[in-house]
Design a protein around this motif. Structure first.
Motif, PDB file in Angstrom:
ATOM      1  N   ASP A  22       0.858  -1.178   0.000  1.00 31.17           N
ATOM      2  CA  ASP A  22       0.000   0.000   0.000  1.00 31.17           C
ATOM      3  C   ASP A  22       0.901   1.236   0.000  1.00 31.17           C
ATOM      4  O   ASP A  22       2.086   1.171   0.311  1.00 31.17           O
ATOM      5  CB  ASP A  22      -0.959  -0.021   1.190  1.00 31.17           C
ATOM      6  CG  ASP A  22      -0.219  -0.035   2.513  1.00 31.17           C
ATOM      7  OD1 ASP A  22       0.492   0.939   2.791  1.00 31.17           O
ATOM      8  OD2 ASP A  22      -0.349  -1.020   3.248  1.00 31.17           O
ATOM      9  N   GLY A  23       0.322   2.365  -0.335  1.00 35.50           N
ATOM     10  CA  GLY A  23       1.082   3.600  -0.543  1.00 35.50           C
ATOM     11  C   GLY A  23       2.053   3.922   0.569  1.00 35.50           C
ATOM     12  O   GLY A  23       3.222   4.224   0.330  1.00 35.50           O
ATOM     13  N   GLU A  24       1.584   3.839   1.810  1.00 35.67           N
ATOM     14  CA  GLU A  24       2.402   4.251   2.948  1.00 35.67           C
ATOM     15  C   GLU A  24       3.605   3.318   3.115  1.00 35.67           C
ATOM     16  O   GLU A  24       4.745   3.757   3.246  1.00 35.67           O
ATOM     17  CB  GLU A  24       1.538   4.224   4.211  1.00 35.67           C
ATOM     18  CG  GLU A  24       2.168   4.949   5.374  1.00 35.67           C
ATOM     19  CD  GLU A  24       1.251   4.905   6.603  1.00 35.67           C
ATOM     20  OE1 GLU A  24       1.795   4.949   7.709  1.00 35.67           O
ATOM     21  OE2 GLU A  24       0.027   4.805   6.434  1.00 35.67           O
ATOM     22  N   THR A  25       3.329   1.996   3.077  1.00 36.91           N
ATOM     23  CA  THR A  25       4.406   1.006   3.245  1.00 36.91           C
ATOM     24  C   THR A  25       5.400   1.147   2.098  1.00 36.91           C
ATOM     25  O   THR A  25       6.612   1.128   2.304  1.00 36.91           O
ATOM     26  CB  THR A  25       3.825  -0.423   3.220  1.00 36.91           C
ATOM     27  OG1 THR A  25       2.696  -0.461   4.079  1.00 36.91           O
ATOM     28  CG2 THR A  25       4.842  -1.449   3.661  1.00 36.91           C
ATOM     29  N   ARG A  26       4.875   1.310   0.902  1.00 29.30           N
ATOM     30  CA  ARG A  26       5.737   1.419  -0.271  1.00 29.30           C
ATOM     31  C   ARG A  26       6.650   2.637  -0.138  1.00 29.30           C
ATOM     32  O   ARG A  26       7.840   2.564  -0.394  1.00 29.30           O
ATOM     33  CB  ARG A  26       4.859   1.540  -1.506  1.00 29.30           C
ATOM     34  CG  ARG A  26       5.657   1.674  -2.764  1.00 29.30           C
ATOM     35  CD  ARG A  26       4.718   1.733  -3.930  1.00 29.30           C
ATOM     36  NE  ARG A  26       5.456   2.050  -5.126  1.00 29.30           N
ATOM     37  CZ  ARG A  26       4.919   2.011  -6.322  1.00 29.30           C
ATOM     38  NH1 ARG A  26       3.685   1.663  -6.471  1.00 29.30           N
ATOM     39  NH2 ARG A  26       5.628   2.315  -7.369  1.00 29.30           N
ATOM     40  N   GLY A  27       6.078   3.738   0.315  1.00 32.84           N
ATOM     41  CA  GLY A  27       6.868   4.960   0.531  1.00 32.84           C
ATOM     42  C   GLY A  27       7.985   4.698   1.529  1.00 32.84           C
ATOM     43  O   GLY A  27       9.128   5.123   1.322  1.00 32.84           O
ATOM     44  N   MET A  28       7.654   3.958   2.610  1.00 31.01           N
ATOM     45  CA  MET A  28       8.654   3.660   3.639  1.00 31.01           C
ATOM     46  C   MET A  28       9.781   2.798   3.066  1.00 31.01           C
ATOM     47  O   MET A  28      10.955   3.045   3.308  1.00 31.01           O
ATOM     48  CB  MET A  28       8.004   2.915   4.812  1.00 31.01           C
ATOM     49  CG  MET A  28       7.395   3.838   5.849  1.00 31.01           C
ATOM     50  SD  MET A  28       6.285   2.954   6.973  1.00 31.01           S
ATOM     51  CE  MET A  28       7.372   1.803   7.762  1.00 31.01           C
ATOM     52  N   LYS A  78      11.912   4.788   0.717  1.00 27.28           N
ATOM     53  CA  LYS A  78      12.744   5.721   1.494  1.00 27.28           C
ATOM     54  C   LYS A  78      13.910   4.958   2.136  1.00 27.28           C
ATOM     55  O   LYS A  78      15.048   5.411   2.100  1.00 27.28           O
ATOM     56  CB  LYS A  78      11.881   6.395   2.564  1.00 27.28           C
ATOM     57  CG  LYS A  78      12.642   7.348   3.462  1.00 27.28           C
ATOM     58  CD  LYS A  78      11.656   7.988   4.446  1.00 27.28           C
ATOM     59  CE  LYS A  78      12.305   8.882   5.456  1.00 27.28           C
ATOM     60  NZ  LYS A  78      13.439   8.352   6.152  1.00 27.28           N
TER      61      LYS A  78
END
Length: 190
Positions: free
Chosen positions: A139-145, A148
């Motif tokens: 999901d967007g948040e996990t992918r962003g993490m 990063k």
């Protein structure tokens, strides 16, 4: 003047390390693959074996995969904890061979494993390139993490600032421009 080897020597050493790693992994009595969230192991068997002939134990910190009365394929400590209730094993038949497929769900879904069990040869986890499709499954948040973390890891290896440090530096730069009258020569970042 840094004394690191020239790029071609480094590439040669990398290629040799990769070849050695592949040979070590190929020599294991099982194949394994992982995503950032889980791990899949397959063991090829003779078709004569049935589920009742097998001895498979999955626990939070250990794994055993064996045919009863024989030398185990895998038997040892896991490098990291798994979610036992989310982990499974199955026996499948493909033509004249059978395969034990073990699926382990990682507790920490933010780290790569260097090996399935701690006694097995390690792989270099810094060389893992997650397929973009796998990143796309997050999901967007996990992918962003994850992105990063991967960016920060690369920056660190090159001695550059991580994204957070870069943000601080950018903010400080902006602030300096807005307040030319202030002296920032003694400001320490950290």
């Amino acid at each position: 003047m840094s004394n690191s080897p020239p790029p071609e020597e480094r590439e040669k050493a990398d290629a040799e390390a990769r070849a050695k790693e592949q040979a070590e992994q190929a020599a294991l009595p099982y194949k394994w693959d992982q995503t950032i969230k889980d791990l899949d192991i397959t063991v090829a068997l003779d078709a004569k074996y049935k589920g009742k002939d097998l001895d498979v134990k999955i626990s939070r910190n250990a794994l055993k995969v064996a045919i009863k009365g024989q030398e185990p394929f895998i038997d040892g400590e896991l490098p990291h904890a798994i979610r036992v209730d989310e982990s499974t094993w199955t026996l499948t038949t493909t033509g004249s061979t059978k395969e034990i497929a073990v699926h382990l769900d990682k507790v920490n879904q933010m780290e790569w494993w260097p090996h399935v069990i701690t006694s097995a040869p390690k792989i270099d986890t810094s060389k893992i390139q997650p397929e973009n499709s796998k990143l796309g499954d997050l999901d967007g948040e996990t992918r962003g993490m994850v992105e990063k973390m991967m960016f920060d890891q690369r920056q660190k290896e090159q001695g550059k600032p991580t994204s957070d440090e870069q943000k601080k530096l950018d903010l400080l730069e902006k602030f300096k421009q807005q307040h030319p009258e202030m002296d920032f020569s003694n400001v320490k970042m950290g």
